[in-house]
Design a protein around this motif. Structure first.
Motif, short mmCIF file in Angstrom:
data_model
loop_
_atom_site.label_atom_id
_atom_site.label_comp_id
_atom_site.label_asym_id
_atom_site.label_seq_id
_atom_site.Cartn_x
_atom_site.Cartn_y
_atom_site.Cartn_z
N LEU A 152 2.28 -7.92 -12.60
CA LEU A 152 1.84 -6.94 -11.84
C LEU A 152 0.85 -7.46 -11.52
CD1 LEU A 152 2.69 -3.86 -12.08
CD2 LEU A 152 1.06 -4.09 -14.34
N SER A 153 -0.16 -8.09 -12.21
CA SER A 153 -1.81 -8.89 -11.73
C SER A 153 -1.44 -8.66 -10.15
CB SER A 153 -2.72 -9.63 -12.73
OG SER A 153 -1.32 -10.37 -12.88
N HIS A 154 -0.28 -10.13 -10.21
CA HIS A 154 -0.44 -10.63 -8.64
C HIS A 154 0.16 -9.80 -7.50
CE1 HIS A 154 0.85 -13.84 -5.41
NE2 HIS A 154 2.21 -13.10 -5.08
N LEU A 155 1.22 -8.62 -7.63
CA LEU A 155 1.20 -7.96 -6.77
C LEU A 155 0.02 -6.97 -6.08
CD1 LEU A 155 4.83 -7.03 -8.66
CD2 LEU A 155 4.78 -8.63 -6.45
N ALA A 156 -0.64 -6.67 -7.16
CA ALA A 156 -1.39 -5.45 -6.88
C ALA A 156 -2.58 -6.31 -7.15
CB ALA A 156 -2.08 -4.90 -8.35
N ALA A 157 -3.28 -8.06 -6.94
CA ALA A 157 -4.20 -8.35 -6.68
C ALA A 157 -4.58 -8.48 -4.35
CB ALA A 157 -4.59 -9.43 -7.00
N ALA A 158 -5.62 -9.28 -4.61
CA ALA A 158 -6.00 -9.15 -3.20
C ALA A 158 -5.09 -8.67 -1.98
CB ALA A 158 -5.65 -10.92 -2.99
N LYS A 159 -5.42 -7.17 -2.50
CA LYS A 159 -4.75 -6.35 -1.26
C LYS A 159 -5.00 -6.67 0.50
CE LYS A 159 -6.73 -1.78 -1.92
NZ LYS A 159 -6.41 -0.29 -2.54
N GLU A 160 -6.31 -7.07 0.15
CA GLU A 160 -7.13 -7.06 1.84
C GLU A 160 -6.82 -7.97 2.70
OE1 GLU A 160 -8.83 -7.14 -1.37
OE2 GLU A 160 -9.48 -5.02 -1.19
N GLN A 161 -6.57 -9.49 1.69
CA GLN A 161 -5.98 -10.53 2.78
C GLN A 161 -4.81 -10.45 2.80
OE1 GLN A 161 -7.72 -10.77 -0.31
NE2 GLN A 161 -9.80 -10.93 0.32
N ALA A 162 -3.77 -9.92 2.02
CA ALA A 162 -2.36 -9.18 2.39
C ALA A 162 -1.60 -9.13 3.52
CB ALA A 162 -1.18 -9.34 1.26
N SER A 163 -0.94 -9.57 4.24
CA SER A 163 -0.42 -8.85 5.85
C SER A 163 0.28 -7.60 5.66
CB SER A 163 0.58 -9.97 6.11
OG SER A 163 2.15 -9.98 5.63
N PRO A 164 0.32 -6.83 6.50
CA PRO A 164 0.55 -5.26 6.56
C PRO A 164 2.07 -5.93 5.56
CG PRO A 164 0.08 -5.71 8.37
CD PRO A 164 0.31 -6.74 7.81
N GLN A 165 3.07 -6.68 5.89
CA GLN A 165 4.60 -7.21 5.29
C GLN A 165 4.61 -7.28 4.28
OE1 GLN A 165 8.10 -6.79 8.16
NE2 GLN A 165 8.43 -6.77 5.58
N GLU A 166 3.43 -7.93 3.29
CA GLU A 166 3.19 -8.39 2.37
C GLU A 166 2.61 -7.34 1.27
OE1 GLU A 166 1.62 -13.36 2.67
OE2 GLU A 166 0.44 -11.78 2.99
N ARG A 167 1.75 -6.59 2.25
CA ARG A 167 1.92 -5.10 0.72
C ARG A 167 2.85 -4.56 0.97
NH1 ARG A 167 -2.36 -4.10 5.04
NH2 ARG A 167 -2.28 -2.07 5.22
N LEU A 168 4.08 -4.35 2.45
CA LEU A 168 5.01 -3.58 1.90
C LEU A 168 5.91 -4.14 0.96
CD1 LEU A 168 6.32 -0.75 3.05
CD2 LEU A 168 7.78 -3.12 5.17
N HIS A 169 6.33 -5.17 0.47
CA HIS A 169 7.21 -6.09 -0.04
C HIS A 169 6.19 -5.82 -1.37
CE1 HIS A 169 8.82 -8.56 3.04
NE2 HIS A 169 9.66 -7.74 3.22
N ARG A 170 4.96 -6.10 -1.73
CA ARG A 170 4.26 -5.78 -3.05
C ARG A 170 4.52 -4.08 -3.32
NH1 ARG A 170 -0.77 -9.66 -3.53
NH2 ARG A 170 -0.15 -11.19 -2.39
N ALA A 171 4.52 -3.11 -2.29
CA ALA A 171 4.57 -1.88 -2.85
C ALA A 171 6.03 -1.91 -3.35
CB ALA A 171 3.40 -1.27 -1.83
N GLN A 206 -0.49 1.91 -7.99
CA GLN A 206 -1.22 0.47 -7.70
C GLN A 206 -0.29 0.80 -6.04
OE1 GLN A 206 -0.89 -2.40 -10.45
NE2 GLN A 206 -2.49 -2.30 -10.80
N ALA A 207 1.26 0.95 -6.52
CA ALA A 207 2.11 0.45 -4.76
C ALA A 207 1.87 1.68 -3.71
CB ALA A 207 3.54 1.54 -5.71
N ASN A 208 1.18 3.19 -4.75
CA ASN A 208 0.58 3.83 -3.17
C ASN A 208 -0.40 3.39 -3.28
OD1 ASN A 208 1.94 6.80 -3.54
ND2 ASN A 208 1.69 5.94 -6.10
N ALA A 209 -1.68 2.88 -3.42
CA ALA A 209 -2.86 2.34 -3.21
C ALA A 209 -2.34 1.36 -2.35
CB ALA A 209 -4.26 2.35 -4.25
N LEU A 210 -1.49 0.41 -2.45
CA LEU A 210 -0.94 -0.79 -1.69
C LEU A 210 -1.41 0.00 0.11
CD1 LEU A 210 0.60 -3.17 -3.60
CD2 LEU A 210 -1.36 -3.38 -1.75
#
Length: 917
Positions: free
Chosen positions: A478-497, A522-526
């Motif tokens: 959970l913490s890994h998926l929600a963290a560092a969303k600023e550095q994540a690419s759009p595709q990474e954000r999509l996968h995490r969400a 957190q998914a909605n925020a991403l």
């Protein structure tokens, strides 16, 4: 098949070593001495160590035989020797004659003797060696587990036991009279290809039922699949089924039962999957392989996929080798080689592909379960594109690499060494860039793994009901998926969400609603931003909608309507934005229809029935439009039927009873048609029951008690059948109680039947939070009980106690869980019944009606008068109770107008009639 390559030595682990030696030793022991010597000589060339070990074991066997070892039995005679005469009694059954014999034991025809039922059964006596000392209780538990397989196409397990002082296990099974193995049935009836596949779909439905209950068959073959004179399939012999595990335990932690440990290696080589003959792990894909062989046999006229005409007399070792090493001959090529060019043309293409996918050597490349194989066969029958595709070049290359792994491996070592030297020089020149790249790579690998675990893997777990296994994975990630969303690419954000949404879905399925909120938020925020590229629009919007839906679902279940509405309005908004860019995207239209339906159900629970009706009509129209282009989409057909029922419920609450009847009747007719088309699919029987229940309610409100009772009876029959198939399903049991209560309406003398329903409802809710949707049923049963007491001439005091106790329970629920329209209506209905029927003192009756009117005429219920038929009808009765005829007449006029409204409603169009526009 044992791998006999000379470079592979025998395993050092004793268990693995024996698993490898055992089938070969059995084969050699069955041979004549001359043939045995020839076989050992052939093995010596391929695997000298294996041949030497087999020779040693054979020599030991010969020495023991010379000593007379086991010449006398160490145990008393087993039942199999004692009961070999007709007339022998086993438990409550009398044996009549032996009807079969095999490696696992013998099967006898028997008749029950204790009078509990008349008829024949089949008793299977299993080899006594299957049980060790003290394992009788374990075997009985195994029988209880197998009894979970209650399906129209599975021969029912009636009883199980161990006789003769715990030495002889037996199973009592349903007897299939005059049944033929499925291959002989197809040939005797000269069925065409479509008819054979239709019959095979019944087999798949039975196997899917077992898979959903975490049970494998592991010995699927024509002899275990009988077809009776009426063409009904019966699947036999789950005696060696391996249980994947109890639904409450982790999938990986399942332990084999004793029956599985002793008999689990038993299989029929002709139908065994590669992982079975190699002693590997089995799964639902193992059964899929056997089903693939069976389908191949049925469509090819009895030809085996890995044994051509030249191998018909091959020995067991060659057959096992072929299972592991030989690629199956294409189905159409098999027929063409037999001179059947016309049938080869019919099977070429999709059926070739379906069979090939089911027969893949690697389990991960096959259909994941019987249901997935059935879906592609249904698509073929309906001339639709199938999900499986012909082998890609990548797959062919992979097979080449596997066949030539030594040569390729040697080349790979050289290439890897060269790449390693080159990489070293690059690292020395650019350390900083490499370190950053390494961190990025590791993060991407972690994301990819989580995306698989909480994406593709989640899809594999849903069909077997084990999605909750991902909860621990999700919690730790959970913490890994929600963290560092600023550095994540759009595709990474999509996968995490998407992964976070699956975590939320898992927790909702476990009723851990509070714990589900965090990952869903957190998914909605991403995904708050707009889709970054046009190519990502569908996936991005769908992920946004899924996260918003599940968050709204949590709040809706908690009866927190304001945040639920915000979440579902967000769901509708992103679906509309999807269609603004891609207006013809069918998936976008489907998502928008789901969002409208969700909002409609929320509005209905708030009493905003007019707005809810409009939302349901939009949902039905959107689904109808998509079904015009996907007429055979079974999932969407089911959702269309569900939306139609919601629309009927809104019309019912508006008092438009005739219009509601038309809608419910349409839903019922569709469900009955599809139930006939897919008789093994229980989902359509459930929809028949629900539609019949709702139609009966509408008919009752419209003053048609006889027609209402007929439909309540229809609903009762549907849910009684479903409950017999799955007694643990609470939803089906609740629906059955509701339908039976409807049948009892107007039958004031049925006091015992009503008391039975009340007991069953109480048992269903024992230890659980009362469900709001059951409040009307609870109140109705109390009214029926009180009426029955009055009809029997008993004192009103007993009826008063029943009503007061139930009202007290409803008040407690209201305090504990907050106001709810369903709860409020049930309380008012029961209180008014008390005033009208049980109050002897006129002053007491008037006082109670005044209290009821005070509640009805105050906020928020006052807003529902002339809006919600149920509350308006309560107001009419209350005003009548108070002697206010004029006020009662004015309210009744609104109800009458709603009823008349039904003369010219725009009816929803069935999917098959919607134009392509």
């Amino acid at each position: 098949m044992q791998d006999l390559a000379p470079e592979n030595a025998l395993p050092s682990d004793p268990k693995a070593r024996w698993q490898r030696l055992s089938p070969l030793l059995d084969e050699l022991l069955d041979m004549e001495p001359t043939a045995r010597a020839a076989r050992l000589a052939a093995m010596q060339d391929l695997a000298p160590e294996l041949a030497a070990e087999l020779e040693r074991l054979l020599a030991q066997d010969a020495a023991l035989e010379a000593q007379g070892f086991l010449a006398q039995p160490a145990l008393p005679p087993t039942l199999s020797a004692v009961v070999a005469l007709p007339g022998q009694t086993v438990g409550a059954y009398r044996l009549e004659r032996e009807i079969g014999h095999g490696g696992m034991g013998s099967v006898w025809l028997a008749r029950r003797t204790d009078g509990r039922f008349e008829g024949l059964v089949a008793i299977k006596f299993l080899t006594s060696g299957l049980l060790g000392q003290g394992d009788a209780a374990r075997f009985a538990r195994e029988g209880q587990i197998l009894a979970r397989l209650t399906h129209p196409h599975i021969a029912r397990l009636i009883d199980a036991g161990v006789a003769q002082d715990g030495l002889q296990p037996y199973l009592v099974l349903e007897y299939v009279e005059e049944g033929l193995p499925i291959d002989r049935f197809c040939e005797s009836r000269q069925l065409d290809t479509a008819q054979r596949i239709t019959l095979f779909l019944d087999v798949l439905a039975a196997v899917a039922h077992a898979h959903n209950r975490l049970i494998l068959h592991r010995d699927l073959k024509p002899g275990n699949i009988l077809v009776d004179r009426q063409g009904q399939v019966k699947l036999l012999d789950f005696g060696i089924a391996k249980l994947l595990g109890d639904p409450t335990q982790a999938l990986g932690g399942a332990e084999a039962t004793e029956l599985t440990r002793q008999a689990g290696r038993a299989f029929t080589p002709q139908f065994a999957a590669p992982e079975q003959v190699q002693g590997g792990e089995v799964s639902t894909a193992t059964d899929v392989y056997a089903l693939g062989v069976l389908l191949y046999l049925l469509l090819s006229g009895g030809k085996h996929p890995t044994a051509g005409a030249t191998r018909a007399e091959a020995q067991a070792l060659d057959r096992l080798r072929a299972v592991v090493e030989e690629e199956p001959k294409r189905l159409s090529d098999q027929l063409r080689s037999q001179g059947e060019a016309r049938r080869a043309r019919e099977l070429r293409g999709d059926l070739d592909t379906i069979c090939a996918k089911a027969l893949k050597k690697r389990p991960s490349e096959r259909y994941e379960n019987a249901a997935a194989l059935a879906e592609d066969l249904r698509r073929w029958l309906q001339h639709e594109p199938i999900a499986a595709r012909p082998d890609s070049r990548l797959y062919v290359l992979g097979r080449f690499l596997r066949r030539h792994r030594l040569a390729v491996g040697a080349g790979s070592v050289a290439v890897s060494a060269l790449l390693g030297l080159t990489g070293l020089s690059v690292l020395q020149a650019q350390r900083a860039a490499a370190a950053e790249q390494q961190a990025q790579t590791r993060r991407q690998q972690a994301d990819d793994l989580l995306a698989y675990m909480l994406g593709d893997f989640a899809d594999k777990l849903r069909p077997i009901g084990r999605l909750e296994l991902l909860d621990n994975v999700g919690g730790k990630a959970l913490s890994h998926l929600a963290a560092a969303k600023e550095q994540a690419s759009p595709q990474e954000r999509l996968h995490r969400a998407k992964a976070l949404t699956v975590i939320g879905e898992v927790r909702v399925s476990k009723r851990e609603l509070e714990a589900a909120i965090e990952p869903l938020q957190q998914a909605n925020a991403l995904l708050q931003a707009e889709p970054p590229t046009p190519e990502l629009v569908p996936a991005w919007r769908k992920a946004q909608g899924a996260a918003a839906f599940w968050l709204g679902h949590v709040y809706y279940t908690q009866r927190k309507f304001a945040p639920a509405q915000r979440a579902w309005e967000r769901y509708r908004e992103v679906s509309e934005q999807w269609l603004a860019v891609l207006p013809q995207d069918l998936d976008g239209l489907v998502e928008l229809s789901y969002a409208e339906n969700s909002l409609g159900s929320l509005l209905l629970d708030q009493g905003r029935v007019r707005t809810a009706e409009q939302a349901f009509r939009r949902s039905v129209a959107l689904k109808s439009h998509v079904l015009a282009q996907r007429p055979n989409d079974a999932t969407l057909q089911a959702e269309w039927s569900e939306s139609l029922s919601w629309l009927g419920s809104s019309l019912l609450q508006m008092g438009r009873y005739v219009q509601a009847q038309a809608v419910f009747r349409q839903a019922l007719e569709q469900a009955q048609d599809l139930r006939t088309k897919y008789p093994a699919d229980q989902a359509w029987l459930r929809k028949v029951g629900h539609a019949a229940n709702r139609l009966a309610d509408a008919l009752w409100r419209d003053g048609q008690p006889r027609a209402a009772t007929e439909h309540f009876v229809l609903a009762t029959e549907a849910f009684r059948t479903l409950s017999a198939l799955d007694p643990q399903n609470r939803a089906w049991t609740m629906a059955l109680i509701r339908a039976e209560a409807g049948v009892l309406r107007g039958q004031a003398s049925q006091i015992r039947a009503v008391e039975d329903l009340q007991r069953r409802l109480a048992a269903l809710e024992a230890g659980r939070t009362p469900l709001a949707r059951l409040h009307p049923l609870r109140a109705e049963l109390v009214q029926l009980h009180a009426q029955a007491l009055r009809h029997k001439g008993q004192d009103l005091a007993a009826a008063q106690v029943l009503v007061e106790n139930t009202l007290a329970q409803l008040r407690r629920d209201k305090i504990a869980h907050g106001a709810d329209l369903t709860l409020s209506q049930a309380m008012l209905e029961l209180s008014l019944f008390q005033a009208e029927t049980l109050s002897v003192d006129p002053a007491q009756r008037t006082a109670r009606c005044q209290a009821l009117w005070a509640e009805l005429s105050s906020a928020p219920l006052a807003a529902l008068l002339r809006e919600h038929a149920g509350f308006t009808r309560l107001a009419v009765r209350t005003q009548t109770c108070l002697g206010r005829a004029e006020e009662a007449r004015a309210l009744q006029q609104w109800l009458d107008a709603q009823h008349r409204w039904a003369s010219s409603p725009p009816q929803p169009v069935p999917p098959k009639a919607v134009p392509n526009s």
